[in-house]
Write a protein that holds these residues in place. Structure first.
Motif, mmCIF file in Angstrom:
data_model
loop_
_atom_site.group_PDB
_atom_site.id
_atom_site.type_symbol
_atom_site.label_atom_id
_atom_site.label_comp_id
_atom_site.label_asym_id
_atom_site.label_seq_id
_atom_site.Cartn_x
_atom_site.Cartn_y
_atom_site.Cartn_z
ATOM 1 N N ASN A 187 0.825 -1.382 -0.036
ATOM 2 C CA ASN A 187 -0.046 0.395 -0.716
ATOM 3 C C ASN A 187 0.710 1.613 -0.157
ATOM 4 O OD1 ASN A 187 -2.762 -1.224 -0.069
ATOM 5 N ND2 ASN A 187 -2.597 -1.774 2.205
ATOM 6 N N SER A 188 1.583 1.139 0.550
ATOM 7 C CA SER A 188 2.910 2.098 0.359
ATOM 8 C C SER A 188 4.765 2.416 1.128
ATOM 9 C CB SER A 188 2.392 3.286 2.244
ATOM 10 O OG SER A 188 2.366 2.962 3.132
ATOM 11 N N ALA A 189 5.061 2.589 0.872
ATOM 12 C CA ALA A 189 6.670 2.731 0.725
ATOM 13 C C ALA A 189 7.286 4.482 1.717
ATOM 14 C CB ALA A 189 7.215 2.447 -0.393
ATOM 15 N N ARG A 190 7.981 3.936 2.766
ATOM 16 C CA ARG A 190 8.422 5.682 3.259
ATOM 17 C C ARG A 190 9.908 5.355 3.424
ATOM 18 N NH1 ARG A 190 8.388 6.059 8.903
ATOM 19 N NH2 ARG A 190 6.765 4.832 10.045
ATOM 20 N N LEU A 191 10.556 6.804 3.668
ATOM 21 C CA LEU A 191 11.929 6.225 4.218
ATOM 22 C C LEU A 191 11.752 7.335 5.668
ATOM 23 C CD1 LEU A 191 13.951 8.306 1.035
ATOM 24 C CD2 LEU A 191 13.740 5.622 2.428
ATOM 25 N N GLY A 229 25.654 5.572 8.619
ATOM 26 C CA GLY A 229 25.745 5.268 6.996
ATOM 27 C C GLY A 229 24.187 4.745 5.998
ATOM 28 N N GLU A 230 22.966 4.231 7.799
ATOM 29 C CA GLU A 230 22.030 4.269 7.039
ATOM 30 C C GLU A 230 20.835 4.999 6.669
ATOM 31 O OE1 GLU A 230 22.878 -0.599 8.999
ATOM 32 O OE2 GLU A 230 21.530 1.028 9.868
ATOM 33 N N LYS A 231 19.856 4.560 6.259
ATOM 34 C CA LYS A 231 18.533 4.862 6.102
ATOM 35 C C LYS A 231 17.201 3.919 6.653
ATOM 36 C CE LYS A 231 18.000 6.241 2.162
ATOM 37 N NZ LYS A 231 17.937 7.428 0.793
ATOM 38 N N LEU A 232 16.426 4.010 6.503
ATOM 39 C CA LEU A 232 15.030 2.933 6.730
ATOM 40 C C LEU A 232 14.187 3.467 5.724
ATOM 41 C CD1 LEU A 232 14.722 2.802 10.571
ATOM 42 C CD2 LEU A 232 16.138 1.174 10.116
ATOM 43 N N LEU A 233 13.494 2.633 4.841
ATOM 44 C CA LEU A 233 12.700 2.064 4.110
ATOM 45 C C LEU A 233 11.539 0.771 4.584
ATOM 46 C CD1 LEU A 233 11.464 2.761 1.199
ATOM 47 C CD2 LEU A 233 12.765 -0.175 0.525
ATOM 48 N N VAL A 234 11.279 1.352 5.101
ATOM 49 C CA VAL A 234 9.199 1.287 5.821
ATOM 50 C C VAL A 234 7.944 0.729 4.712
ATOM 51 C CG1 VAL A 234 7.771 0.970 7.709
ATOM 52 C CG2 VAL A 234 9.770 2.158 7.621
ATOM 53 N N LEU A 235 7.776 -0.813 4.422
ATOM 54 C CA LEU A 235 6.791 -1.287 3.256
ATOM 55 C C LEU A 235 5.665 -1.058 4.365
ATOM 56 C CD1 LEU A 235 9.339 -3.542 1.068
ATOM 57 C CD2 LEU A 235 8.302 -0.965 0.513
ATOM 58 N N ARG A 236 4.519 -1.110 3.937
ATOM 59 C CA ARG A 236 3.692 -1.534 4.448
ATOM 60 C C ARG A 236 2.437 -1.803 3.629
ATOM 61 N NH1 ARG A 236 0.320 2.961 8.692
ATOM 62 N NH2 ARG A 236 2.087 2.049 10.120
ATOM 63 N N GLY A 237 1.935 -3.003 3.763
ATOM 64 C CA GLY A 237 1.027 -3.834 3.570
ATOM 65 C C GLY A 237 -0.111 -4.856 3.476
ATOM 66 N N THR A 238 -0.533 -5.474 3.000
ATOM 67 C CA THR A 238 -1.115 -6.850 4.121
ATOM 68 C C THR A 238 -0.391 -8.419 3.108
ATOM 69 O OG1 THR A 238 -2.639 -6.838 2.543
ATOM 70 C CG2 THR A 238 -3.186 -5.882 4.421
ATOM 71 N N VAL A 277 6.389 7.193 -5.238
ATOM 72 C CA VAL A 277 5.414 7.561 -4.352
ATOM 73 C C VAL A 277 6.331 7.328 -2.825
ATOM 74 C CG1 VAL A 277 4.051 6.397 -5.944
ATOM 75 C CG2 VAL A 277 4.661 4.686 -4.627
ATOM 76 N N LEU A 278 6.945 7.172 -3.078
ATOM 77 C CA LEU A 278 7.680 7.140 -1.801
ATOM 78 C C LEU A 278 7.652 8.979 -0.690
ATOM 79 C CD1 LEU A 278 9.658 5.191 -0.252
ATOM 80 C CD2 LEU A 278 11.547 6.500 -1.583
ATOM 81 N N GLY A 279 7.775 8.198 0.043
ATOM 82 C CA GLY A 279 7.293 9.102 0.966
ATOM 83 C C GLY A 279 8.691 9.123 1.907
ATOM 84 N N THR A 280 8.731 10.792 2.302
ATOM 85 C CA THR A 280 10.209 11.472 2.368
ATOM 86 C C THR A 280 10.826 11.224 4.104
ATOM 87 O OG1 THR A 280 9.087 13.296 2.306
ATOM 88 C CG2 THR A 280 10.351 12.729 0.172
ATOM 89 N N ILE A 281 11.853 11.560 4.395
ATOM 90 C CA ILE A 281 12.066 11.760 5.921
ATOM 91 C C ILE A 281 11.729 13.279 5.957
ATOM 92 C CG2 ILE A 281 14.744 11.095 7.597
ATOM 93 C CD1 ILE A 281 15.741 9.635 5.359
ATOM 94 N N ALA A 282 11.564 12.713 7.316
ATOM 95 C CA ALA A 282 11.579 14.325 7.742
ATOM 96 C C ALA A 282 12.604 14.301 9.127
ATOM 97 C CB ALA A 282 10.252 14.824 8.747
ATOM 98 N N SER A 283 13.319 14.442 8.745
ATOM 99 C CA SER A 283 15.167 14.447 9.594
ATOM 100 C C SER A 283 15.719 15.901 9.199
ATOM 101 C CB SER A 283 15.742 13.548 9.264
ATOM 102 O OG SER A 283 16.827 13.798 9.706
ATOM 103 N N SER A 284 16.023 16.398 10.123
ATOM 104 C CA SER A 284 17.632 17.444 9.662
ATOM 105 C C SER A 284 18.263 16.749 9.064
ATOM 106 C CB SER A 284 17.877 18.420 11.427
ATOM 107 O OG SER A 284 16.294 17.972 12.024
ATOM 108 N N PHE A 285 18.438 15.913 9.384
ATOM 109 C CA PHE A 285 19.807 15.664 8.503
ATOM 110 C C PHE A 285 19.508 15.375 7.356
ATOM 111 C CE2 PHE A 285 20.522 14.864 13.291
ATOM 112 C CZ PHE A 285 22.090 14.907 13.371
ATOM 113 N N SER A 286 18.622 15.374 6.694
ATOM 114 C CA SER A 286 18.032 15.127 5.677
ATOM 115 C C SER A 286 17.647 16.146 4.577
ATOM 116 C CB SER A 286 16.676 13.814 4.950
ATOM 117 O OG SER A 286 16.184 13.751 3.685
ATOM 118 N N PRO A 287 18.459 16.479 3.673
ATOM 119 C CA PRO A 287 18.426 18.121 2.485
ATOM 120 C C PRO A 287 17.236 18.071 2.236
ATOM 121 C CG PRO A 287 20.352 17.313 2.259
ATOM 122 C CD PRO A 287 19.876 15.704 3.415
#
Length: 322
Positions: A58-62, A78-87, A176-186
């Protein structure tokens, strides 16, 4: 007279076929059947062996962290997270076990580097618990699938499958990728190791939201008296944004003061809880806020222009100007 024999060697260059172009085979919100449908040889009669699954992504976000009730998951160095949501559903009469080690395989079309992509697990977005289920025919369960990816990786064409690599649900998540809400992401996509903020401006740092309140020069703090050297204290409001207690204390961060001439002054290796005027001890409870006091003993006449805090786990560093 001896004749000279000259032997020439040639390397045969065999043209290599170009890599197959990416082809999106699945769409968000649309069921996709992965796995293998077994048939009887000759009659082509289908056999229900329990080797198929119904996937709806259904969705994907960082993200920089993923709060849940099982463990604190944060993006490491050196990482970030990818979160895949579905059923995840079962079309078979065979009971389907679902869990962290009984899920789907994941591929990145543009991925490179052994070990750079790391599957973390699957979690129920409603209960925030690790998914453990036994699905009967027609049953399904919601999931969040968490994957660690390189912080600078930026091509999210992702495939999910079960055993059968000839039938992969390929998604182009880039539009469609949801973005990171972070001070470390320009830009909401990349995740950097360093960021900056101003005094009284909130910022994220691993599991926490913080705000530096300022620098002061008290007569004493945490049992340390001013004496013949300046006693400077940087106060910061710290909130645990996770659903579980988070490790917090002088052991997990490196505080520094930055001087006008470019010199740095390290903290004295302590973190004082303003509420008790004692060294902070223990984890910070889920959702709790405390005021941390970082203690410095600079040389006479030194006045800082900024405060820098670096975490020992993720190596991310925030610089706050006064």
């Amino acid at each position: 007279m001896l004749a000279m024999l000259v032997v020439a060697s040639f390397v045969l260059q065999v043209p290599q076929p170009p890599p197959a172009p990416f082809k999106e085979t699945a769409q968000l919100g649309v069921p996709f059947t992965v796995g293998t449908q077994m048939v009887v040889h000759g009659s082509n009669k289908e056999i229900d062996t329990g080797d198929q699954r119904i996937l709806v992504l259904n969705s994907a976000r960082l993200a920089t962290n993923y709060p849940n009730m099982a463990e604190n998951i944060t993006a490491g160095a050196g990482e970030k997270l990818l979160v895949l949501r579905g059923t995840f559903g079962n079309p078979s009469t065979v009971v389907l076990p679902v869990g962290p080690s009984a899920f789907l395989s994941i591929r990145f079309f543009d991925g490179a580097g052994k070990g750079a992509f790391k599957y973390v697990g699957i979690y129920d977005p409603n209960t925030h618990q690790v998914v453990h289920a036994n699905l009967r025919k027609g049953e399904s369960i919601p999931f969040d699938c968490v994957v660690r990816v390189p912080a600078e990786f930026n091509e999210f064409r992702v495939g999910l499958y079960h055993q059968n690599r000839a039938k992969i649900a390929w998604y182009d998540l880039n539009p469609v990728l949801g973005t990171i809400a972070s001070s470390f992401s320009p830009d909401g996509r990349l995740l950097l190791n360093a960021a900056s903020a101003r005094r009284d401006q909130r910022f994220d740092l691993d599991e926490f939201q913080m705000k530096v309140l300022g620098v002061s020069e008290p007569a004493s703090v945490g049992g340390v008296a001013k004496g013949d050297r300046p006693l400077l204290v940087v106060s910061a409001e710290v909130t645990n944004t996770m659903l579980l207690p988070a490790r917090w204390g002088w052991q997990y961060v490196t505080p520094e003061l930055l001087m006008p001439n470019g010199a740095t002054v390290a903290g004295n290796g302590d973190l004082i809880d303003k509420a008790t005027d004692k060294t902070w001890s223990g984890d910070l409870a889920a959702g709790a806020t405390m005021t941390a006091q970082f203690v410095f003993r600079p040389e006479q006449g030194q006045r800082p222009i900024a405060f820098r805090l670096t975490t020992l786990v993720s190596k991310r560093s925030i610089q706050v100007t006064f």
